[in-house]
Design a protein around this motif. Sequence first.
Motif, PDB file in Angstrom:
ATOM      1  N   ARG A   1      -6.101  -3.823  -3.650  1.00 26.10           N
ATOM      2  CA  ARG A   1      -5.986  -2.795  -2.622  1.00 26.10           C
ATOM      3  C   ARG A   1      -6.404  -3.375  -1.266  1.00 26.10           C
ATOM      4  O   ARG A   1      -7.591  -3.428  -0.942  1.00 26.10           O
TER       5      ARG A   1
ATOM      6  N   ARG B   1      -1.701   6.227   4.751  1.00 27.38           N
ATOM      7  CA  ARG B   1      -1.358   5.737   3.421  1.00 27.38           C
ATOM      8  C   ARG B   1      -1.236   6.890   2.425  1.00 27.38           C
ATOM      9  O   ARG B   1      -1.978   7.863   2.496  1.00 27.38           O
TER      10      ARG B   1
ATOM     11  N   PRO C   1       0.796  -1.235   0.000  1.00 27.29           N
ATOM     12  CA  PRO C   1       0.000   0.000   0.000  1.00 27.29           C
ATOM     13  C   PRO C   1       0.829   1.286   0.000  1.00 27.29           C
ATOM     14  O   PRO C   1       0.325   2.345  -0.384  1.00 27.29           O
TER      15      PRO C   1
END
Length: 254
Positions: free
Chosen positions: A99, A223, A75
């Motif tokens: 994902r 992220r 990620p």
Amino acid sequence: MTNILILGGTTEARQLAGKLAARADLAVTLSLAGRTESPIAQGVPVRVGGFGGAQGLAAYLKETGTALLIDATHPYAARISANAAEAARQAGVPILALRRPGWEPVAGDRWTLVDSVAEAATALGTAPRRVFLAIGRQEAGAFEAAPQHHYLIRSVDPVEPKLTLPDAIYLLARGPFPEADERALLESHGIDAIVSKNSGGEATYGKIAAARALGIDVIMVRRPSVPDVPSADTVDQLAAKVDHLFEPVAERGV
């Protein structure tokens, strides 16, 4: 034979490669960046090393007649994901992304959210703390800016050269890391703060659950943003999308 290239480096990438390779009509190649010195055996043909940016990857896709590019990278591999999306566009090749969902804080968690590893080093504060660095080796150097803390640094491969920190312990280990083991580790080292990336998944969640149980602060690095491409949360979901794209001839009644 349909050629598929998977950009990997994650457990899910390896699992997906094995699942797709079981189909006789698909030829799967797994690409690894080469950042891990001793990667786990992948079970399919592997290409190691970079492509030379988006243009290099686009050229590779064309040269190999690749029919589908799958981004199953970590990620936090934002640059690779961006290059993958651009390369797919340039080569006119469809792209899918795996994902992995991020972790969400629950009652009892003591998270401080930051946008970068450098910001995490600052967020630890000026007073000396006993810190567990669980971010891998690539960005550990950012904590040289906060030498007042005691560090327990865990990574798959050695941190080389060693950091210019007066008080650091290095631990080599590869997950998964069960919660009970993580709790024992945190307690044995007297850890009062953890620095972690929001990697998601179960393999490394143990430290987050252990921190919650022990009332330990977690500095959580958010992220990075990634391209908006067709994606799936799990290996099975993404494999189903591939099946939809490349339905076996026998299933078409041909």
